[in-house]
Design a protein around this motif. Sequence first.
Motif, PDB file in Angstrom:
ATOM      1  N   CYS A  91      34.664  47.135  18.332  1.00  0.00           N
ATOM      2  CA  CYS A  91      33.971  46.057  17.717  1.00  0.00           C
ATOM      3  C   CYS A  91      34.214  44.506  18.355  1.00  0.00           C
ATOM      4  N   ARG A 146      40.497  40.387   7.828  1.00  0.00           N
ATOM      5  CA  ARG A 146      40.942  41.121   9.639  1.00  0.00           C
ATOM      6  C   ARG A 146      42.228  40.590   8.977  1.00  0.00           C
ATOM      7  N   HIS A 153      31.967  41.230  19.003  1.00  0.00           N
ATOM      8  CA  HIS A 153      31.995  39.722  17.845  1.00  0.00           C
ATOM      9  C   HIS A 153      30.696  38.806  19.248  1.00  0.00           C
ATOM     10  N   GLN A 189      23.969  34.922   5.971  1.00  0.00           N
ATOM     11  CA  GLN A 189      25.315  35.696   6.009  1.00  0.00           C
ATOM     12  C   GLN A 189      25.532  34.474   4.738  1.00  0.00           C
ATOM     13  N   SER A 194      28.529  32.591  15.235  1.00  0.00           N
ATOM     14  CA  SER A 194      26.814  33.119  14.448  1.00  0.00           C
ATOM     15  C   SER A 194      26.270  32.150  14.754  1.00  0.00           C
ATOM     16  N   SER A 222      27.997  43.017  16.210  1.00  0.00           N
ATOM     17  CA  SER A 222      27.918  41.883  14.831  1.00  0.00           C
ATOM     18  C   SER A 222      28.024  40.152  15.004  1.00  0.00           C
ATOM     19  N   LEU A 223      28.188  39.924  14.072  1.00  0.00           N
ATOM     20  CA  LEU A 223      28.416  38.772  14.212  1.00  0.00           C
ATOM     21  C   LEU A 223      29.502  37.255  14.726  1.00  0.00           C
ATOM     22  N   LYS A 224      30.048  37.014  14.208  1.00  0.00           N
ATOM     23  CA  LYS A 224      31.243  36.188  13.754  1.00  0.00           C
ATOM     24  C   LYS A 224      30.993  35.345  12.176  1.00  0.00           C
ATOM     25  N   VAL A 233      33.746  45.145  11.498  1.00  0.00           N
ATOM     26  CA  VAL A 233      32.955  44.818  11.734  1.00  0.00           C
ATOM     27  C   VAL A 233      32.903  43.154  11.614  1.00  0.00           C
ATOM     28  N   ASN A 234      33.455  43.178  10.785  1.00  0.00           N
ATOM     29  CA  ASN A 234      33.320  41.741  10.086  1.00  0.00           C
ATOM     30  C   ASN A 234      33.722  40.543  11.297  1.00  0.00           C
ATOM     31  N   GLY A 235      32.925  39.183  10.778  1.00  0.00           N
ATOM     32  CA  GLY A 235      33.414  38.007  11.365  1.00  0.00           C
ATOM     33  C   GLY A 235      34.788  36.854  11.615  1.00  0.00           C
TER      34      GLY A 235
END
Length: 449
Positions: A178, A168, A180, A228, A183, A146-148, A161-163
């Motif tokens: 997971c 977190r 990252h 985002q 972004s 995933s992306l930051k 998967v949250n960035g």
Amino acid sequence: MKDDNFLRANNAQHLWHPMGHPGEAKANAPTIIAGADGSVIKDIDGHETVDAVGGLWCVNLGYSNDVVKDAIAKQLYDLPYYSAFAGTSNPTAIEASYAVREFFEADGMGRVFFTSGGSDSVETCLRLSRQYHRIKGEPNRTKFLSLKKGYHGTHFGGASVNGNNRFRINYEPLMPGCFHMPSPYTYRNPYNETDPDVLAQNIAAAMEDEIAFQGAGSIAAFIMEPIQGAGGVIVPGQHFMKLMREICDRHGILMIADEVITGFGRSGDWSGSTHFGVQPDMMCCAKGITSGYFPVGAALMSEAVAEVFETSGEDGAIFHGYTYSAHPVGAAAVTACLAETLRLDTKTNAGLRGTQLYDGCVKLMEKYDIIGDVRGGHGLMTGLELVSDRGAKTPMDMATMKRIHAAAYDAGVMVRLGGNNILMSPPLIITEDEVNRVLTGLDAGFAAA
């Protein structure tokens, strides 16, 4: 309903609010919103403001759409609830699934799995992506990319998967496996790169490197928001999502588009994936699916993914779901909301008013040095990043952010704070005059900094 004095006395005394400190809410009572009309909300003291937050990125049709309200009310009398677990169904769920699939046909979606909201939809896609690979004989594909700066809800899967570490740190350890990528955030990134196309290439190279390091055969899916949202309205370069799609295809990795915010017209197209010319393997939806009038989400599968499940053996059985999946009242809201969304052509107004809001914020940036960056211009999603030193990009302190927020509210506009960002996602039916009122309120807020 208790009287106003009761509400004021008990505000935050018994209720813990999402996304905030419970002690702070007791010390500084939250605003009580008591009514709404169109794009305007009214608090318990009678103060009216244009809702530039759209509830929470969700009230796309505004607060006064009687077609959706009437559909909900009627369904409560016809059939207020029945389970949609295997063996039973209900008429409105069948109709709603057809409407959603048809709405996202251009995105290649073929099946709909209803949930209770966006976090559920993300969780569903993550789980089913693992199951998809297991059915295909690749059970080692369990990891996620995933992306930051990305936001994918608050369940353990979505939080993993949250960035953004704000969602977190207090809940770690989260789900293993997971990883990252940077972004597509031209204002702040590890490459110090301001060209969105060059930045996209750098992130693509980082993703290829991570896949090689982890082993492509261990990765189930890559999840991203087309734009985002909670991370600060970070708009990628026009080719970024296509680059990610190509990498996923090259390595057999499923692509999940988190359309919880960008779906249903907010990006100026019916989906963020359409906006960037990409067909994902799975999509997560919620918010605009009912304009926030009823809690519903949906996980969508492409025809190719659906075929793998539907032609499999016992491994294709989906032992996942929610009590309120395909809730008949929610389903009635979905069908009515999508019909109204199409009738009103909200994506067109989102494009026009989004450009107006973005251009107005750019002019405010010329007036106020505390505005370090303005992001948006793709539908009704706009973010302003505030700094105390524009040259050094020093994030604005929270006390000043709250002062700006309060002054803007007093001047007639409700906005949302996300760290040192001001985030706006007004109803997609907002008028030209109301956007001007938002800009006037922001001006007053910045003047109070």
